[in-house]
Write a protein that holds these residues in place. Structure first.
Motif, PDB file in Angstrom:
ATOM      1  N   LEU A  50       0.820  -1.209   0.000  1.00 32.11           N
ATOM      2  CA  LEU A  50       0.000   0.000   0.000  1.00 32.11           C
ATOM      3  C   LEU A  50       0.856   1.263   0.000  1.00 32.11           C
ATOM      4  O   LEU A  50       0.469   2.283  -0.568  1.00 32.11           O
ATOM      5  N   SER A  51       2.028   1.187   0.658  1.00 29.73           N
ATOM      6  CA  SER A  51       2.852   2.386   0.794  1.00 29.73           C
ATOM      7  C   SER A  51       3.433   2.871  -0.529  1.00 29.73           C
ATOM      8  O   SER A  51       3.909   4.003  -0.607  1.00 29.73           O
ATOM      9  N   ARG A  54      -0.884   5.653  -4.169  1.00 30.46           N
ATOM     10  CA  ARG A  54      -1.612   6.810  -3.655  1.00 30.46           C
ATOM     11  C   ARG A  54      -2.968   6.854  -4.329  1.00 30.46           C
ATOM     12  O   ARG A  54      -3.072   6.717  -5.561  1.00 30.46           O
ATOM     13  N   THR A  55      -4.002   7.042  -3.521  1.00 28.17           N
ATOM     14  CA  THR A  55      -5.364   7.115  -4.040  1.00 28.17           C
ATOM     15  C   THR A  55      -5.813   8.565  -4.067  1.00 28.17           C
ATOM     16  O   THR A  55      -5.783   9.259  -3.038  1.00 28.17           O
ATOM     17  N   THR A  61      -6.236   5.253  -7.984  1.00 29.54           N
ATOM     18  CA  THR A  61      -5.031   4.735  -7.341  1.00 29.54           C
ATOM     19  C   THR A  61      -3.906   4.630  -8.357  1.00 29.54           C
ATOM     20  O   THR A  61      -4.074   4.043  -9.427  1.00 29.54           O
ATOM     21  N   ASN A  68       5.615   8.501  -0.988  1.00 26.49           N
ATOM     22  CA  ASN A  68       5.023   8.495   0.352  1.00 26.49           C
ATOM     23  C   ASN A  68       6.090   8.496   1.437  1.00 26.49           C
ATOM     24  O   ASN A  68       5.927   9.127   2.492  1.00 26.49           O
ATOM     25  N   ASN A 276      -2.947   4.743   2.164  1.00 28.92           N
ATOM     26  CA  ASN A 276      -1.593   4.524   1.654  1.00 28.92           C
ATOM     27  C   ASN A 276      -0.552   5.253   2.499  1.00 28.92           C
ATOM     28  O   ASN A 276       0.470   4.668   2.875  1.00 28.92           O
ATOM     29  N   THR A 280       2.416   3.905   5.145  1.00 26.43           N
ATOM     30  CA  THR A 280       3.797   4.392   5.095  1.00 26.43           C
ATOM     31  C   THR A 280       4.273   4.824   6.469  1.00 26.43           C
ATOM     32  O   THR A 280       5.406   4.498   6.887  1.00 26.43           O
TER      33      THR A 280
END
Length: 305
Positions: A50-51, A54-55, A61, A68, A276, A280
């Motif tokens: 996820l890190s 970015r959404t 996304t 991040n 996201n 991080t």
């Protein structure tokens, strides 16, 4: 020819038990490894995944690489929260471990009346859930409705508000100390019980005082236990969440959504929908905690060598 066949048969017969033994070990370890992978490795891997994304409202996304992490390393809110828990660690952890050490030494001395009751009484706060303990202390801290307010009204005093911006960190430290002194006491007391009584008898025969016995025998024996307790306390300090999260309702002006790193990550994820960036922050804090804990362990083991 017959000898060759017999040799192959013997080799096969010897190899089979070895193979069965190896698979038997994996059958014992397999369930733990499966649970470990599902509840530990998989969440970490997913957070790392996820890190790197970015959404956004526009564009959805997207893969952003290390953006991040660059944002986290330059985020003033994150580093302010890290500095806050670092101050908490430097002040609260030594006080807590010192109190736990005194209690463990007092119980182990055999000169304390009602040792069993005293040991259980000190350990009992650890059995209280952190949520319940924080609510209880939060009520006592209340300057309008709690114990502090009642004392001010009854005696005409003007005690400072424990939930004010300047005192709230110390108030949280008091709660954590109350909760975990007994836990650390148990670690240190268990280490003291391993020491052979013959060492104490020999020291007394040589004319050593109780203070000398503590300094020369008990404290060196506690070095490894103190390192373990310190590492646990460091991890707990960087993970500080329950106490400020609950007290935030009582002191919203003192405890912000970025008061601690964990509270900041929680607010980003569940209030700001920034999953996201929250992942991080969690990864960065995990790495920082791991580095600090490893350095403390390395120095502690080096001193003990």
């Amino acid at each position: 020819m017959v000898a060759t066949v017999q040799a192959n048969t013997l080799d096969t017969g010897r190899a089979a038990p070895r193979e069965r033994r190896s698979w038997t070990g994996w059958r014992f370890v397999g369930p733990f490894m499966a649970v470990f992978a599902v509840v530990f490795l998989a969440p970490i891997a997913y957070a790392i995944y996820l890190s790197f994304f970015r959404t956004q409202l526009v564009g959805g996304t997207a893969f952003v690489g290390l953006d991040n992490y660059v944002k986290a390393l330059t985020d003033p809110l994150l580093w302010a929260s890290v500095g806050r828990v670092a101050l908490f660690l430097v002040v609260q952890v030594p006080i807590m471990l010192f109190l736990a050490l005194l209690v463990a030494l007092a119980i182990d001395s055999g000169r304390l009346y009602g040792t069993s009751f005293f040991r259980i009484s000190v350990f009992l706060p650890y059995a209280v859930p952190a949520v319940v303990a924080t609510l209880m202390w939060g009520f006592m801290y209340g300057s309008q409705f709690g114990l502090v307010g009642s004392v001010n009204d009854a005696l005409g005093w003007s005690l400072p508000d424990p939930l004010s911006p300047g005192l709230v960190l110390a108030s949280i430290g008091n709660i954590v100390t109350w909760e975990f002194v007994g836990y650390n006491m148990l670690i240190l007391y268990s280490a003291l019980r391993v020491v052979s009584p013959s060492l104490y008898e020999a020291a007394e025969m040589d004319g050593a005082s109780q203070l000398r016995i503590v300094w020369s025998i008990k404290l060196p024996a506690l070095r490894g236990a103190l390192v373990i307790a310190t590492i646990f306390s460091i991890i707990g300090s960087f993970q500080l969440f329950n106490e400020p999260s609950i007290l935030q309702v009582l002191a919203p002006n003192s405890i912000t959504t970025s008061y601690t790193p964990n509270l900041y990550a929680f607010s980003l994820s569940f209030a700001g929908q920034q999953f996201n960036y929250s992942a991080t922050v969690a990864i960065v804090m995990g790495v920082i905690t791991m580095i600090v804990a490893y350095v403390v362990q390395l120095r502690g083991m080096r001193k003990g060598a």
